[in-house]
Structures are given as C-alpha cells and as structure tokens.
Design an enzyme around this catalytic site. Structure first.
Site, PDB file in Angstrom:
ATOM      1  CG  HIS A   1       1.450  39.577 -23.704  1.00 38.64           C
ATOM      2  ND1 HIS A   1       1.548  40.358 -25.157  1.00 38.64           N
ATOM      3  CD2 HIS A   1       1.915  40.463 -23.009  1.00 38.64           C
ATOM      4  CE1 HIS A   1       2.153  41.415 -25.022  1.00 38.64           C
ATOM      5  NE2 HIS A   1       2.541  41.625 -23.729  1.00 38.64           N
TER       6      HIS A   1
ATOM      7  CD  GLU B   1      17.668  44.614  -6.033  1.00 41.53           C
ATOM      8  OE1 GLU B   1      16.959  43.701  -6.455  1.00 41.53           O
ATOM      9  OE2 GLU B   1      17.491  45.623  -6.389  1.00 41.53           O
TER      10      GLU B   1
ATOM     11  CG  ASP C   1      18.198  41.279  -9.093  1.00 45.76           C
ATOM     12  OD1 ASP C   1      18.301  40.517 -10.018  1.00 45.76           O
ATOM     13  OD2 ASP C   1      17.352  42.244  -9.126  1.00 45.76           O
TER      14      ASP C   1
ATOM     15  CB  CYS D   1      10.360  42.822  -1.366  1.00 43.38           C
ATOM     16  SG  CYS D   1      11.798  43.269  -2.274  1.00 43.38           S
TER      17      CYS D   1
HETATM   18  C1  PEP Z   1      14.650  40.985  -6.271  1.00 44.75           C
HETATM   19  O1  PEP Z   1      15.427  40.907  -6.934  1.00 44.75           O
HETATM   20  O2  PEP Z   1      14.514  39.928  -5.428  1.00 44.75           O
HETATM   21  C2  PEP Z   1      13.439  41.865  -6.320  1.00 44.75           C
HETATM   22  C3  PEP Z   1      12.342  41.928  -5.480  1.00 44.75           C
HETATM   23  O3  PEP Z   1      13.449  42.758  -7.392  1.00 44.75           O
HETATM   24  P1  PEP Z   1      13.112  42.244  -8.993  1.00 44.75           P
HETATM   25  O4  PEP Z   1      12.615  40.688  -8.964  1.00 44.75           O
HETATM   26  O5  PEP Z   1      12.004  43.270  -9.425  1.00 44.75           O
HETATM   27  O6  PEP Z   1      14.262  42.377  -9.717  1.00 44.75           O
HETATM   28 MG    MG Z   2      15.751  42.783  -7.904  1.00 46.42          MG
END
Ligand code: PEP
Ligand code: MG
Length: 579
Positions: free
Chosen positions: A197, A442, A466, A513
């Site tokens: 946290h 991913e 991922d 992303c």
């Molecule tokens: C990713 O895997 O790049 C992603 C954006 O999702 P998360 O980081 O939430 O797994």
């Molecule tokens: Mg992901």
C-alpha cells in the site's frame, strides 16, 4: 560518513533533505500478570483503546474525503477500520486477558502474531504484504494503551528548508495521509514491496520513494542529509559536496523539464510530418479519470476494472459497477473510455472471489483460469459486468475490451454473452447504445494467429506486459528472473510489429496499453512500427507526447524496419539509441 543503500524504486524523481525518523512499531511491550479482580478493568481498558483507535480512523476518513486527497487513502482507512472491527483480532485478545490474566498490550501482540503467521502462508505476494496492515492497526491500539498516540510529524518544514525525508521501518497508508498537508519531499522504508500500500500511495502522491531498504531505519539518524533517487531506487546518506551538487543540478533539471512539459497539455500529439497520434490513459479506479483529463488524454485506453473488485468482501453489483463506469464516461466528456472486463487471477486476487473456481490454489496461476477464462467459467458474474458496461454506453463513448484471448472459441463465447447481456437489458427496459468490442493481444498465440481477431472484433489493444511474460516465459512478478524480462527482445518486437501491421492492413484500430506505451525511450520505436494509439499511466503522457512531436514517421519506419531484421540484442540496442 557517506554511504548508499538500495531498495525498490516505487515512485520516481529526486528528493534532497534532512532525515526525519519515524519511531519503530511499539511492539516490544511489557508482560505482567493481573490479579483476578483486575481482569474486568483490563478488559475495559482494552475496549476503550479499541474505541479510541476507531475514532482516530474515523477522523482520518474525514481527512481522506477532502478534495485532493488520494482516492486510495480512504480505501486504506476502511481496510484498517475493518481489521480493527474483526473479532479474529479483538476476541482473541479478550480471551487471552481473561484466561491468562495478562495485560492487554501483551495479549494484543500475541494475538497479532497468530493472525500474521496465517498471512505468511499465503502464496500471493499482495496478500502477504497485507499483514503489514494488521501490524499497523495493532500498533495504533498499542499507542493508545501506552498513552501516546502516533503523531507522525513533530515539526513542519519551513518554506526555505530542504525537503523533509521520512525514514521509517514501515508506513501505514493512514500515516501517509499526513503527507498531504505537510511538505514532505520523499520517503524511504525498510519494509514493503512494489505492491505494498505504501508504494501505491507514493505513486498516487507523486513523491520520490524507495521501499524494501532493509537497513535504512537503524543506520540513519535524525537530521542526516539524504538524497532519495526514486527512479533508480537509491538512497545516499551524508553525500559528499560533489555528489550533492550533482543531484541538486539533476533535481532542478527534472523540475524544469516537468514544468516545461505542462505546456504540452493542450496541443495535439502530432509528428513532425503531420501524423496525429492518440495518447490515452490507463486507469485503475474511477477517481483516476480526473488525472487523465488533467494531462489532456484523448480518452481512457485501459480501465482495469478488476481494481473495483479488490479489498472488499462482497462483489460489486450491476448498479454499483454501472455507476463507476458512468462516472468515468461522464468525466471524459465524449472521449472514448475503454473498459476492460475483469482480469482477475495470477498476481491480481480479489477476496470476494476467493471461493470461486478461479481462485483455488492454481498450480501455475499465470497460466491458469485468469481473465476471460475465469469470466467464461463464471458466466453469471460476467453478465453482471457486461450489462453494467453496456448501460454506461448510453452516457458516452464506451469501448469494451476483453483480456487474455487466445482461442477463436473464446471470442465467439464472449460475443455471445455480450449479445445475451443486450437481450437481458432490452427485457429489463434498460438503455444502452452501440459499443465497439475489442480484444487484448497479450498471448503470443493471439499475435501469431490474428485471423479470428481481425474478422470478429472492432479493435485490438496490445498488452505488452503479459505479451513479454508469455513470450519469454518470465513471470512478471518474480524478482528472481526480472533481469530477463526484456521488452526489446527481438521475438517480442516482431510480435508487436506484426500485430500492428496486420491490423492496419485491414483497417482495424490497434493500440498498445502495456507499460511499453508509457516508456518515452520506446515511443519512437513504436511510432516507427506504425503505432498511432498509445495508452499509459497519466503521469507518463506528456513525456511520451514530447517524443511523438519530435518524430518523423517516414524516417522512423525505415529505421525500425531495419532494426526488426536483427536478432542480435547489441545491434538492436545500438539501433534503438540512434532512432
Ligand atoms: C498488459 O498485460 O500489458 C496489460 C496492459 O494488462 P495488465 O498489466 O493489467 O495485465
Ligand atoms: Mg495483461
């Protein structure tokens, strides 16, 4: 004597200032026997201390609701209040006082140890770290019992003083709340990991912080001169004049750079040769939408909805989820909001889902029943979320994003369930509008066999976090292999480039992303691959924008084309530097 210590960098920037030591947890307590007739009085003394600690938390909750207080903080106060109200902690203490006729402080520490030991058994790092919350609650009650309530800061920094740097064994989120009103430059703690946290709050307050330092608290004295390098995870104690001058310079440069970047908030992210690049924000909680609009994001490219499901005993219902999604859609005022369906499992756990299929102790959680796999195994739960997202579409531009797809049949099943959710809403006379449905890329299998994604979906978003983990077989949350987690491994780059090109060939929108999208050192690489939509944490957006504005897409396309032909890491590194 000058020396340096290393820990985990959790919040970037440089702070220079004097150490302010926060006292150790007062967990070493006296142990004494009570006379039988004093037991009732001791129980009363304990109950009254619990009451006072509860009142302190109520007061903190009021502070947490003032405008500008980080949203996570009220959640932390709630967690502490819940622990304090949990009979597992307090009933055990009362029993010990009664049965062993011991003083309340000692009973409290014994009971704490019992509860905390159970937390040590958890495999999940996030849950293990939550034991710190229990220790902090116990500490709060002990301080009342011992007649001294915790006042974190004895003094306030004057405007002319250097930063004040808090050095602690550990800090509770409630403690960090006080940083809002006191001018704190940064902090370091001996405990904590990157998902603690404390780390989360540091990032939300945007002050330099390093955690997990192990020995900082015993080695540092009040008023020692310190440098916190929150980007590199380094603490320098009593620096030499040269080092100090160097860091002062770097700090000033950083401040100037940040101030300059603010001028970019209003302009478009347009390259030198006139190509527009969309820069969107990643958010975890509805309150984060404000930060997205402050930096002029073109929308929300990733709303990680699983955070709405964490730190609570009950699942959020359809109406609660709808309100959360609608509030973001409203805040973004017509800009797109990409709501990702529940990506629970692996390193992300939700207490309320613990007894479901997905949260059994999976032998290999990252390869187990996570994200869409879990949702398809729990269609009723998934439908609740789908209905809530669809309803939010009536209030603005919503895109629905499905995580962790690998198989064509998963796409079909998800689309059927979305259709069923639409049917249910029509039956219930609930309003919803047209919605684009996208898939995350991913898993390497998805990137290598894109056909069904291109045919059945409206947009793609590449989750590089991922994608790297699954391409390189490196657990993204395992320290021991972190040095092998390489975003510019040639295999990773080829999968990303291939996905972007394939999508563009058929005119399908594609974004990145994952964390790579927010790394300004990789912006030109991604632009050169043809990427025109990035989604990242709001704090990174302006730096990425600056990189976009200095790019020439035609020139970068040629250079990146050459870079992608190489599978020699050194060559890739060199070419990346020269982009
Ligand atoms: C990713 O895997 O790049 C992603 C954006 O999702 P998360 O980081 O939430 O797994
Ligand atoms: Mg992901």
């Amino acid at each position: 004597m000058t020396f340096s210590l290393h820990g985990q960098a959790v919040s970037g920037g440089i702070a220079i200032g004097r150490a302010h030591l926060v006292s150790h947890a007062a967990l070493e307590v006296a142990h004494y026997q009570l006379r039988e007739r004093d037991v009732a009085g001791e129980l009363e003394r304990f109950d009254s201390a619990v009451g006072t600690a509860g009142a302190e938390l109520d007061a903190l909750r009021a502070d947490a609701s003032v405008p500008g207080a980080p949203a996570e903080l009220s959640a932390f106060v709630d967690v502490h209040a819940m622990i304090l109200a949990d009979p597992a902690l307090t009933d055990g203490v009362r029993e010990l006082i009664r049965e062993r006729r011991c003083n309340a402080e000692w009973a409290m520490v014994q009971q704490m140890q019992l509860v905390v030991d159970q937390f040590d058994e958890f495999e999940d790092a996030y849950l293990r770290e939550r034991k710190q919350d229990i220790v902090q609650v116990v500490e709060r009650v002990l301080k009342v019992l011992q007649g001294r309530q915790r006042k974190l800061m004895k003094r306030k920094a004057s405007a002319t003083e250097d930063d004040l740097i808090v050095v602690a064994n550990d800090l509770s989120p409630a403690d960090t709340l006080q940083f809002k009103t006191l001018r704190i430059g940064g902090f370091v703690t001996d405990m904590g990991g990157s998902t603690s946290h404390t780390a989360i709050v540091a990032r939300s307050l945007a002050i330099p912080a390093v955690v997990g330092m192990q020995h900082a608290r015993p080695l540092i004295q009040d008023d020692d001169l310190l440098i916190v390098d929150g980007t590199r995870g380094v603490l320098i104690v009593d620096p030499t004049p040269n080092v100090l001058a160097e860091y002062r310079l770097r700090k000033t440069e950083l401040q100037l750079e940040r101030a300059k970047l603010k001028r970019l908030v209003t302009g478009r992210a347009r390259t030198l040769d006139g190509e527009d690049v969309a820069l969107l924000a990643n958010i975890e909680l509805p309150q984060d939408a404000e930060r997205a609009t402050e930096v002029g994001a073109d929308g929300v490219g990733l709303f990680r909805t699983e955070f709405l499901f964490m730190n609570r005993d009950e699942l959020p219902g359809e109406d609660e989820q709808f309100e959360a999604y609608r509030s973001v859609v409203k805040a973004l005022a017509g800009k797109p909001v990409t709501i990702r369906t529940l990506d629970i499992g692996a390193d992300k756990e939700a207490r309320a889902l613990r007894n479901r299929t997905g949260n059994r102790a999976a032998p290999n959680p990252a390869l187990g029943l996570r994200a869409i796999r879990f949702c398809l195994a729990e269609p009723q739960l998934f439908l609740v979320q789908l209905r809530a997202i669809l309803r939010a579409s009536h209030h603005g531009r919503v895109r629905l994003l499905i995580p962790m797809l690998a198989h064509a049949q998963e796409i079909e099943q998800a689309l059927s369930l979305i259709e069923l959710a639409r049917f249910q809403l029509r039956e219930a006379r609930q309003k919803f509008d047209a919605i684009e449905v996208g898939g995350m890329i991913e898993i390497p299998a998805a990137a290598l066999a894109l056909g069904p994604f291109l045919r059945r979906l409206d947009f793609l978003s590449i989750g590089t976090n991922d994608l790297i983990q699954y391409t390189l077989a490196i657990d993204r949350s395992d320290d021991a292999v972190a040095h092998l987690y390489d975003p510019v491994h040639p295999a990773v780059l080829r999968l990303i480039a291939q996905t972007i090109q394939s999508a563009q060939r058929v005119g399908m929108p594609v974004a990145v992303c994952g964390e790579m999208a927010g790394d300004p050192k990789l912006t030109r690489l991604l632009v050169g691959m043809g990427l025109r939509e990035f989604s990242m944490h709001p704090a990174q957006l302006l730096e990425v924008k600056q990189q976009v504005m200095m790019s020439d897409t035609a020139q970068l396309a040629v250079r990146v084309g050459k870079l992608l032909k190489s599978d020699e890491p050194d060559k890739i590194g060199d070419q990346l530097e020269k982009l």
